[in-house]
Design a protein around this motif. Structure first.
Motif, PDB file in Angstrom:
ATOM      1  N   ASP A   1      -1.188 -15.542  35.612  1.00  0.00           N
ATOM      2  CA  ASP A   1      -1.611 -16.056  34.442  1.00  0.00           C
ATOM      3  C   ASP A   1      -0.864 -16.915  33.458  1.00  0.00           C
ATOM      4  N   ALA A   2       0.283 -16.196  33.232  1.00  0.00           N
ATOM      5  CA  ALA A   2       1.189 -17.037  32.290  1.00  0.00           C
ATOM      6  C   ALA A   2       1.530 -18.295  32.981  1.00  0.00           C
ATOM      7  N   TRP A   3       1.666 -18.496  34.162  1.00  0.00           N
ATOM      8  CA  TRP A   3       2.092 -19.662  34.940  1.00  0.00           C
ATOM      9  C   TRP A   3       0.923 -20.747  34.716  1.00  0.00           C
ATOM     10  N   LYS A   4      -0.116 -20.292  35.068  1.00  0.00           N
ATOM     11  CA  LYS A   4      -1.361 -21.070  35.080  1.00  0.00           C
ATOM     12  C   LYS A   4      -1.884 -21.507  33.721  1.00  0.00           C
ATOM     13  N   SER A   5      -1.674 -20.720  32.583  1.00  0.00           N
ATOM     14  CA  SER A   5      -2.181 -20.788  31.443  1.00  0.00           C
ATOM     15  C   SER A   5      -1.290 -21.564  30.162  1.00  0.00           C
ATOM     16  N   GLY A   6       0.189 -21.259  30.630  1.00  0.00           N
ATOM     17  CA  GLY A   6       1.394 -21.627  29.788  1.00  0.00           C
ATOM     18  C   GLY A   6       1.544 -23.065  29.712  1.00  0.00           C
ATOM     19  N   PRO A   7       2.468 -23.438  28.855  1.00  0.00           N
ATOM     20  CA  PRO A   7       2.921 -24.880  28.847  1.00  0.00           C
ATOM     21  C   PRO A   7       3.626 -25.037  30.207  1.00  0.00           C
ATOM     22  N   ALA A   8       3.570 -26.313  30.768  1.00  0.00           N
ATOM     23  CA  ALA A   8       4.182 -26.751  31.990  1.00  0.00           C
ATOM     24  C   ALA A   8       5.404 -26.696  32.239  1.00  0.00           C
ATOM     25  N   VAL A   9       6.429 -26.547  30.877  1.00  0.00           N
ATOM     26  CA  VAL A   9       7.710 -26.538  31.090  1.00  0.00           C
ATOM     27  C   VAL A   9       8.160 -25.276  31.365  1.00  0.00           C
ATOM     28  N   GLU A  10       7.349 -24.200  30.944  1.00  0.00           N
ATOM     29  CA  GLU A  10       7.484 -22.638  31.403  1.00  0.00           C
ATOM     30  C   GLU A  10       6.891 -22.198  32.742  1.00  0.00           C
ATOM     31  N   ALA A  11       6.385 -23.145  33.407  1.00  0.00           N
ATOM     32  CA  ALA A  11       5.976 -22.696  34.814  1.00  0.00           C
ATOM     33  C   ALA A  11       6.784 -22.398  35.672  1.00  0.00           C
ATOM     34  N   PRO A  12       7.966 -23.089  35.898  1.00  0.00           N
ATOM     35  CA  PRO A  12       9.245 -22.476  36.870  1.00  0.00           C
ATOM     36  C   PRO A  12       9.407 -21.114  36.716  1.00  0.00           C
ATOM     37  N   LEU A  13       9.803 -20.641  35.359  1.00  0.00           N
ATOM     38  CA  LEU A  13       9.965 -19.347  35.019  1.00  0.00           C
ATOM     39  C   LEU A  13       8.689 -18.555  35.370  1.00  0.00           C
ATOM     40  N   TRP A  14       7.607 -18.478  35.201  1.00  0.00           N
ATOM     41  CA  TRP A  14       6.703 -17.591  35.485  1.00  0.00           C
ATOM     42  C   TRP A  14       6.079 -17.783  36.955  1.00  0.00           C
ATOM     43  N   ARG A  15       6.148 -18.672  37.469  1.00  0.00           N
ATOM     44  CA  ARG A  15       6.155 -18.813  38.908  1.00  0.00           C
ATOM     45  C   ARG A  15       7.103 -18.096  39.743  1.00  0.00           C
ATOM     46  N   GLY A  16       8.382 -18.352  39.239  1.00  0.00           N
ATOM     47  CA  GLY A  16       9.607 -17.585  39.921  1.00  0.00           C
ATOM     48  C   GLY A  16       9.470 -16.099  39.774  1.00  0.00           C
ATOM     49  N   LEU A  17       8.881 -15.556  38.559  1.00  0.00           N
ATOM     50  CA  LEU A  17       8.891 -14.356  38.448  1.00  0.00           C
ATOM     51  C   LEU A  17       7.721 -13.676  39.188  1.00  0.00           C
ATOM     52  N   ALA A  18       6.668 -14.575  39.359  1.00  0.00           N
ATOM     53  CA  ALA A  18       5.624 -14.088  40.128  1.00  0.00           C
ATOM     54  C   ALA A  18       5.929 -13.814  41.619  1.00  0.00           C
ATOM     55  N   GLN A  19       6.802 -15.019  42.336  1.00  0.00           N
ATOM     56  CA  GLN A  19       7.242 -14.767  43.616  1.00  0.00           C
ATOM     57  C   GLN A  19       8.211 -13.586  43.581  1.00  0.00           C
ATOM     58  N   LEU A  20       9.079 -13.138  42.619  1.00  0.00           N
ATOM     59  CA  LEU A  20       9.916 -12.111  42.781  1.00  0.00           C
ATOM     60  C   LEU A  20       9.085 -10.904  43.000  1.00  0.00           C
ATOM     61  N   ALA A  21       8.083 -10.819  41.944  1.00  0.00           N
ATOM     62  CA  ALA A  21       6.960  -9.603  42.152  1.00  0.00           C
ATOM     63  C   ALA A  21       6.432  -9.662  43.371  1.00  0.00           C
ATOM     64  N   VAL A  22       5.713 -10.587  44.010  1.00  0.00           N
ATOM     65  CA  VAL A  22       5.414 -10.571  45.270  1.00  0.00           C
ATOM     66  C   VAL A  22       6.511 -10.087  46.485  1.00  0.00           C
ATOM     67  N   GLY A  23       7.484 -10.692  46.141  1.00  0.00           N
ATOM     68  CA  GLY A  23       8.499 -10.180  47.296  1.00  0.00           C
ATOM     69  C   GLY A  23       8.799  -8.532  47.156  1.00  0.00           C
ATOM     70  N   LEU A  24       8.904  -8.073  46.069  1.00  0.00           N
ATOM     71  CA  LEU A  24       9.270  -6.783  45.721  1.00  0.00           C
ATOM     72  C   LEU A  24       8.065  -6.052  46.537  1.00  0.00           C
ATOM     73  N   THR A  25       6.792  -6.625  46.182  1.00  0.00           N
ATOM     74  CA  THR A  25       5.446  -5.682  46.857  1.00  0.00           C
ATOM     75  C   THR A  25       5.755  -5.713  48.411  1.00  0.00           C
ATOM     76  N   HIS A  26       6.070  -6.794  48.745  1.00  0.00           N
ATOM     77  CA  HIS A  26       6.206  -6.716  50.389  1.00  0.00           C
ATOM     78  C   HIS A  26       7.139  -6.003  50.837  1.00  0.00           C
ATOM     79  N   ALA A  27       8.284  -6.081  50.099  1.00  0.00           N
ATOM     80  CA  ALA A  27       9.559  -5.055  50.669  1.00  0.00           C
ATOM     81  C   ALA A  27       9.139  -3.580  50.469  1.00  0.00           C
ATOM     82  N   ALA A  28       8.162  -3.290  49.463  1.00  0.00           N
ATOM     83  CA  ALA A  28       7.809  -1.806  49.345  1.00  0.00           C
ATOM     84  C   ALA A  28       6.906  -1.682  50.286  1.00  0.00           C
ATOM     85  N   ARG A  29       6.094  -2.581  50.776  1.00  0.00           N
ATOM     86  CA  ARG A  29       5.037  -2.163  51.780  1.00  0.00           C
ATOM     87  C   ARG A  29       5.788  -2.195  53.144  1.00  0.00           C
TER      88      ARG A  29
END
Length: 163
Positions: free
Chosen positions: A68-96
């Protein structure tokens, strides 16, 4: 054949309940409430809500907050939020137990965050190290508990302290 679940805009949405890691459960089973989509939060609210979800062992849901932050926030912050989203999904898959997908997404998030300036109290360089180390352990066969492995993004949190 059962009709597909659709939202108000006609997009396919599964009404099946989900567990804390986002895995579908049988219809009628108790599940974890879903994160509402499209919520616009201030950065501090995004970090706090995602940290709460990570601490509770729900990185799949934290990913949705970051998205949500990645899609609704300023474009300059998109790499931060996108990277954090990918880490969260990576942790999800690892835990699965998905070692290949978990390690791959943790590394992809780390690459995406490399070079991103710290923001909103998040130690980006420490997160990159955490993600790479966890990816190595996942590839080596480590069993991952999402709540115990969750990073502390900044300030509070019960997860794994970053160094």
């Amino acid at each position: 054949m059962k009709a597909r679940d659709r939202d108000d805009e006609g997009r396919a949405r599964s009404a099946r309940p989900r567990d804390g890691l986002g895995r579908p459960l049988p219809y009628g089973a108790p599940g974890v409430g879903r994160q509402p989509e499209g919520v616009v939060r201030r950065p501090a609210e995004t970090v706090a809500e995602a940290q709460r979800l990570l601490d509770d062992g729900m990185p799949f849901h934290a990913h949705e907050v970051f998205e949500d932050a990645w899609k609704s926030g300023p474009a300059v912050e998109a790499p931060l939020w996108r990277g954090l989203a990918q880490l969260a999904v990576g942790l999800t898959h690892a835990a699965r137990g998905n070692t290949v997908g978990g390690a791959r997404l943790l590394r992809r998030g780390a690459v995406g965050l490399a070079g991103v300036d710290p923001a909103h109290g998040i130690d980006v360089a420490a997160l990159v190290r955490w993600a790479r180390e966890l990816a190595d352990r996942v590839e080596a066969g480590a069993v991952v508990d999402a709540a115990r492995e969750a990073p502390v993004l900044g300030g509070g949190g019960r997860g794994r302290r970053l160094e």
